[in-house]
Design a protein around this motif. Sequence first.
Motif, PDB file in Angstrom:
ATOM      1  N   GLY A 127      10.259   1.445  10.617  1.00  0.00           N
ATOM      2  CA  GLY A 127      11.649   1.281  10.218  1.00  0.00           C
ATOM      3  C   GLY A 127      12.221   2.486   9.492  1.00  0.00           C
ATOM      4  N   VAL A 128      11.367   3.453   9.189  1.00  0.00           N
ATOM      5  CA  VAL A 128      11.781   4.696   8.530  1.00  0.00           C
ATOM      6  C   VAL A 128      10.986   5.841   9.140  1.00  0.00           C
ATOM      7  N   GLU A 129      11.432   7.057   8.899  1.00  0.00           N
ATOM      8  CA  GLU A 129      10.664   8.218   9.335  1.00  0.00           C
ATOM      9  C   GLU A 129       9.416   8.360   8.465  1.00  0.00           C
ATOM     10  N   ARG A 130       8.321   8.740   9.083  1.00  0.00           N
ATOM     11  CA  ARG A 130       7.120   9.006   8.288  1.00  0.00           C
ATOM     12  C   ARG A 130       7.426  10.071   7.247  1.00  0.00           C
ATOM     13  N   ASP A 131       6.954   9.835   6.036  1.00  0.00           N
ATOM     14  CA  ASP A 131       7.262  10.751   4.940  1.00  0.00           C
ATOM     15  C   ASP A 131       6.153  10.644   3.910  1.00  0.00           C
ATOM     16  N   SER A 132       5.304  11.656   3.847  1.00  0.00           N
ATOM     17  CA  SER A 132       4.155  11.604   2.945  1.00  0.00           C
ATOM     18  C   SER A 132       4.578  11.628   1.482  1.00  0.00           C
ATOM     19  N   VAL A 133       5.702  12.277   1.195  1.00  0.00           N
ATOM     20  CA  VAL A 133       6.190  12.330  -0.189  1.00  0.00           C
ATOM     21  C   VAL A 133       6.612  10.938  -0.631  1.00  0.00           C
ATOM     22  N   GLU A 134       7.365  10.234   0.231  1.00  0.00           N
ATOM     23  CA  GLU A 134       7.794   8.879  -0.099  1.00  0.00           C
ATOM     24  C   GLU A 134       6.609   7.920  -0.121  1.00  0.00           C
ATOM     25  N   PHE A 135       5.673   8.125   0.790  1.00  0.00           N
ATOM     26  CA  PHE A 135       4.458   7.300   0.780  1.00  0.00           C
ATOM     27  C   PHE A 135       3.750   7.417  -0.564  1.00  0.00           C
ATOM     28  N   LEU A 136       3.573   8.638  -1.040  1.00  0.00           N
ATOM     29  CA  LEU A 136       2.883   8.848  -2.308  1.00  0.00           C
ATOM     30  C   LEU A 136       3.698   8.292  -3.473  1.00  0.00           C
ATOM     31  N   ARG A 137       5.016   8.492  -3.423  1.00  0.00           N
ATOM     32  CA  ARG A 137       5.865   8.008  -4.515  1.00  0.00           C
ATOM     33  C   ARG A 137       5.785   6.496  -4.658  1.00  0.00           C
ATOM     34  N   TRP A 138       5.878   5.786  -3.538  1.00  0.00           N
ATOM     35  CA  TRP A 138       5.833   4.326  -3.604  1.00  0.00           C
ATOM     36  C   TRP A 138       4.437   3.819  -3.914  1.00  0.00           C
ATOM     37  N   THR A 139       3.413   4.523  -3.448  1.00  0.00           N
ATOM     38  CA  THR A 139       2.043   4.131  -3.787  1.00  0.00           C
ATOM     39  C   THR A 139       1.821   4.241  -5.282  1.00  0.00           C
ATOM     40  N   ARG A 140       2.291   5.326  -5.866  1.00  0.00           N
ATOM     41  CA  ARG A 140       2.163   5.508  -7.315  1.00  0.00           C
ATOM     42  C   ARG A 140       2.892   4.399  -8.076  1.00  0.00           C
ATOM     43  N   ARG A 141       4.117   4.108  -7.654  1.00  0.00           N
ATOM     44  CA  ARG A 141       4.897   3.097  -8.372  1.00  0.00           C
ATOM     45  C   ARG A 141       4.232   1.722  -8.272  1.00  0.00           C
ATOM     46  N   ALA A 142       3.753   1.385  -7.085  1.00  0.00           N
ATOM     47  CA  ALA A 142       3.097   0.087  -6.922  1.00  0.00           C
ATOM     48  C   ALA A 142       1.817   0.018  -7.746  1.00  0.00           C
ATOM     49  N   ALA A 143       1.066   1.125  -7.777  1.00  0.00           N
ATOM     50  CA  ALA A 143      -0.168   1.155  -8.563  1.00  0.00           C
ATOM     51  C   ALA A 143       0.138   1.017 -10.049  1.00  0.00           C
ATOM     52  N   GLU A 144       1.169   1.708 -10.504  1.00  0.00           N
ATOM     53  CA  GLU A 144       1.556   1.617 -11.916  1.00  0.00           C
ATOM     54  C   GLU A 144       1.988   0.204 -12.285  1.00  0.00           C
ATOM     55  N   ASN A 145       2.530  -0.530 -11.315  1.00  0.00           N
ATOM     56  CA  ASN A 145       2.986  -1.900 -11.564  1.00  0.00           C
ATOM     57  C   ASN A 145       1.914  -2.942 -11.273  1.00  0.00           C
ATOM     58  N   GLY A 146       0.684  -2.491 -11.037  1.00  0.00           N
ATOM     59  CA  GLY A 146      -0.431  -3.422 -10.981  1.00  0.00           C
ATOM     60  C   GLY A 146      -0.859  -3.912  -9.617  1.00  0.00           C
ATOM     61  N   ASP A 147      -0.341  -3.339  -8.530  1.00  0.00           N
ATOM     62  CA  ASP A 147      -0.764  -3.784  -7.205  1.00  0.00           C
ATOM     63  C   ASP A 147      -2.175  -3.265  -6.914  1.00  0.00           C
ATOM     64  N   ALA A 148      -3.102  -4.186  -6.687  1.00  0.00           N
ATOM     65  CA  ALA A 148      -4.518  -3.827  -6.542  1.00  0.00           C
ATOM     66  C   ALA A 148      -4.766  -2.947  -5.327  1.00  0.00           C
ATOM     67  N   ARG A 149      -4.153  -3.272  -4.197  1.00  0.00           N
ATOM     68  CA  ARG A 149      -4.347  -2.474  -2.982  1.00  0.00           C
ATOM     69  C   ARG A 149      -3.834  -1.050  -3.186  1.00  0.00           C
ATOM     70  N   SER A 150      -2.688  -0.916  -3.841  1.00  0.00           N
ATOM     71  CA  SER A 150      -2.123   0.412  -4.078  1.00  0.00           C
ATOM     72  C   SER A 150      -2.986   1.215  -5.043  1.00  0.00           C
ATOM     73  N   ARG A 151      -3.555   0.539  -6.023  1.00  0.00           N
ATOM     74  CA  ARG A 151      -4.477   1.240  -6.920  1.00  0.00           C
ATOM     75  C   ARG A 151      -5.678   1.768  -6.152  1.00  0.00           C
ATOM     76  N   TYR A 152      -6.172   0.981  -5.224  1.00  0.00           N
ATOM     77  CA  TYR A 152      -7.287   1.438  -4.388  1.00  0.00           C
ATOM     78  C   TYR A 152      -6.851   2.627  -3.532  1.00  0.00           C
ATOM     79  N   ASN A 153      -5.695   2.510  -2.875  1.00  0.00           N
ATOM     80  CA  ASN A 153      -5.211   3.588  -2.018  1.00  0.00           C
ATOM     81  C   ASN A 153      -5.026   4.882  -2.799  1.00  0.00           C
ATOM     82  N   LEU A 154      -4.438   4.772  -3.995  1.00  0.00           N
ATOM     83  CA  LEU A 154      -4.235   5.963  -4.815  1.00  0.00           C
ATOM     84  C   LEU A 154      -5.569   6.528  -5.284  1.00  0.00           C
ATOM     85  N   ALA A 155      -6.517   5.661  -5.575  1.00  0.00           N
ATOM     86  CA  ALA A 155      -7.858   6.118  -5.964  1.00  0.00           C
ATOM     87  C   ALA A 155      -8.484   6.954  -4.858  1.00  0.00           C
TER      88      ALA A 155
END
Length: 256
Positions: A127-155
């Motif tokens: 639904g959007v263009e692939r964007d590694s910067v946005e991928f990383l930004r949202w992964t960080r935000r989700a991890a900071e807000n406690g999403d377990a899967r995102s914490r794993y992905n960021l790890a």
Amino acid sequence: MILRSLSFLLILFLLLGGIYCSALPEVGRDIKAAARSGDTSAQVALARMYFEGTFGGHDPVMSARWLLAAVDQGDPDAMNILGRFYLSGVGVERDEARGLALLREAADMNQPQAQAYMAYAYGEGLGVERDSVEFLRWTRRAAENGDARSRYNLAVLYLTGSLVSQDVPAGRALLELSADQGFTEAQVALGELMIRNVDQPSDLVEACKWFAIARTKGHPRAEKRLHQIVGFMTQAEMDEAGRRANAWLQANEAGR
């Protein structure tokens, strides 16, 4: 991509199931009354009950109606779930644009699962263009807000040095958080890190604990690693690992 999402129906079940309420008739009446009065948490809980068939049958249409009532009042949890309904056509006519818009709105309001989905969307180009910067930004935000899967992905990003500078201690810390939340892949990865002697001395007992916990969920790699590691442990070490694993399982079962 690091880790693909589960099937939409499973995700929807887990999301709705996370807002638990008793199925006793009087509780159902109370929740209906609260939902009709405009209580958004009750509206989302009632949506769950209709979705799971508490009132006699699986009714995704009624579930979607109550989610919409909560969405109209700006509830981010309802936006997150209803957005996924639209993406998969559950209870509503499939509308990917509407679904993505709801998820983005929920993500902007710091709903962690919606933020995790936005990371997934940008990583996969859904639904959007692939964007590694946005991928990383949202992964960080989700991890900071406690999403377990995102914490794993960021790890994993920190451990491998992908998209970020390699930082093993930061990766380990995120794995510990995700594993303690019950995310099985993080539990196995943490155990593997603990036997590799990378940033800290190896800890066979703690690694064995995490492999044992993940094995209870049927994780095949955990089973393999557990069989490999016990050959290097004393009986006392294995007993201690078992004690720690049982204590973690009992504590997490009690907390549900």
